[in-house]
Design an enzyme around this catalytic site. Structure first.
Site, short mmCIF file in Angstrom:
data_model
loop_
_atom_site.label_atom_id
_atom_site.label_comp_id
_atom_site.label_asym_id
_atom_site.label_seq_id
_atom_site.Cartn_x
_atom_site.Cartn_y
_atom_site.Cartn_z
N HIS A 125 -0.60 -2.88 29.56
CA HIS A 125 -1.54 -3.87 29.02
C HIS A 125 -1.07 -5.27 29.39
CE1 HIS A 125 1.52 -3.70 25.89
NE2 HIS A 125 1.02 -4.76 25.28
N HIS A 138 -0.08 -8.09 27.83
CA HIS A 138 0.83 -9.00 27.12
C HIS A 138 2.00 -9.43 28.02
CE1 HIS A 138 -0.63 -7.77 22.84
NE2 HIS A 138 -1.37 -8.73 23.38
N ASP A 149 5.11 -9.95 27.60
CA ASP A 149 6.38 -9.22 27.60
C ASP A 149 6.27 -7.87 28.32
OD1 ASP A 149 4.80 -8.38 25.39
OD2 ASP A 149 6.54 -7.49 24.43
N HIS A 150 5.10 -7.61 28.93
CA HIS A 150 4.92 -6.40 29.74
C HIS A 150 4.59 -6.73 31.19
CE1 HIS A 150 4.79 -3.60 26.23
NE2 HIS A 150 4.65 -4.78 25.66
N HIS A 158 -4.37 -1.98 20.26
CA HIS A 158 -3.38 -3.08 20.34
C HIS A 158 -3.99 -4.19 21.19
CE1 HIS A 158 0.56 -4.98 20.62
NE2 HIS A 158 0.46 -4.98 21.93
N ASP A 212 2.65 -0.40 23.93
CA ASP A 212 2.73 -0.85 22.54
C ASP A 212 1.71 -0.14 21.64
OD1 ASP A 212 4.66 -2.63 23.33
OD2 ASP A 212 3.45 -4.43 23.08
N HIS A 244 9.27 -0.72 23.07
CA HIS A 244 10.13 -1.52 22.19
C HIS A 244 11.13 -0.65 21.42
CE1 HIS A 244 8.24 -5.54 22.41
NE2 HIS A 244 7.12 -4.86 22.64
ZN LIG Z 1 1.74 -5.82 23.47
#
Ligand SMILES: [Zn+2]
Length: 248
Positions: free
Chosen positions: A51, A53, A55-56, A105, A122, A160
């Site tokens: 996805h 975001h 941090d990905h 999410h 996530d 995570h």
């Molecule tokens: Zn995320």
């Protein structure tokens, strides 16, 4: 072979060795990946994103500049996207991969199932699930159910290291579930040794992850005590998710 590269506070970037390739899953940061691969003198062959975001996908740009490799993901928010993939079977980098659309999410969230490895970003966490940012509880619940329907031995490769805090919540929901007590000890041991608690198996999740146990009597009564308006799995799930948001 599967390698977990820690990034930021508690993210993992997965490297997955296939017969002819090496995939990078959810590179939120390029630096630790470059460092690792250069040390081993290895070249990756594809980037898979679950996805959008940061941090990905934050490291995608730099990795593509460096290696000129294709990027897979769902929809236009994935940087440097080569191939948008949706629900179904795809050939990715010469391998047969099942893509599952699992919105909740985010709306563009997908999972990749390759052999027994499930890269689920996530959405499903070890002993927990992601927050609902773009979808709604029914959507997230259905996405989790889709993942729960996969074989028990599926390896849950989530993004995570939240397992210990998730287990504290699981314990609050189901204090009498021995699978949670057992898992708490097991994860504490791994973390003390500096090892990841991941991947887990779907079987472990079905036994100890409250978000996959919305039909269990004890989970239903705990959710009822925390605002669930009905016994339906979706209202139980919605109440659990809300409770977890406030849980410390
Ligand atoms: Zn995320």
């Amino acid at each position: 072979m599967l390698t977990l590269i820690p990034a930021f506070q508690d993210n993992y970037i997965y490297l997955s060795q296939t017969a002819h390739g090496l995939w990078i899953v959810d590179p939120g940061d390029a630096q630790p990946v470059l460092q690792y691969l250069e040390q081993l003198q290895r070249r990756p062959t594809a980037i898979l994103c679950t996805h959008h975001h940061a941090d990905h996908v934050g490291g995608v740009e730099q990795l593509v500049e460096h290696y000129r490799i294709p990027v897979y993901g769902h929809g236009a928010q994935i940087p440097r996207l080569t191939q948008s993939v949706n629900e179904g079977s795809w050939e990715i980098d010469g391998e047969s991969v099942e893509v599952l659309e699992i919105p909740g999410h985010t709306l563009d969230h997908i999972a990749y199932l390759w052999q027994d490895l499930l890269f689920c970003g996530d959405t499903l966490f070890a002993a927990g699930c992601g927050r609902i940012f773009e979808g709604n509880p029914a959507m997230m619940y259905n996405s989790l159910q889709k993942l729960a329907a996969l074989p028990d031995n599926t390896q849950v490769c989530c993004a995570h290291e939240y397992t210990q805090s998730n287990l504290r919540f699981a314990m609050a929901v189901e204090p009498e579930n021995p699978a949670i007590t057992e898992r708490t000890e097991q994860v504490a041991r791994l973390r003390r040794q500096g090892r990841p608690s991941l991947p887990s198996t779907l079987q472990e999740e079905k036994r100890s992850n409250p978000f996959l146990r919305c039909g269990e009597d004890r989970v239903i009564s705990a959710a009822r005590a925390h605002g669930a308006s009905a016994d339906s799995p979706v209202s139980v799930f919605a109440a659990l998710r809300q409770w977890k948001n406030e849980f410390r």
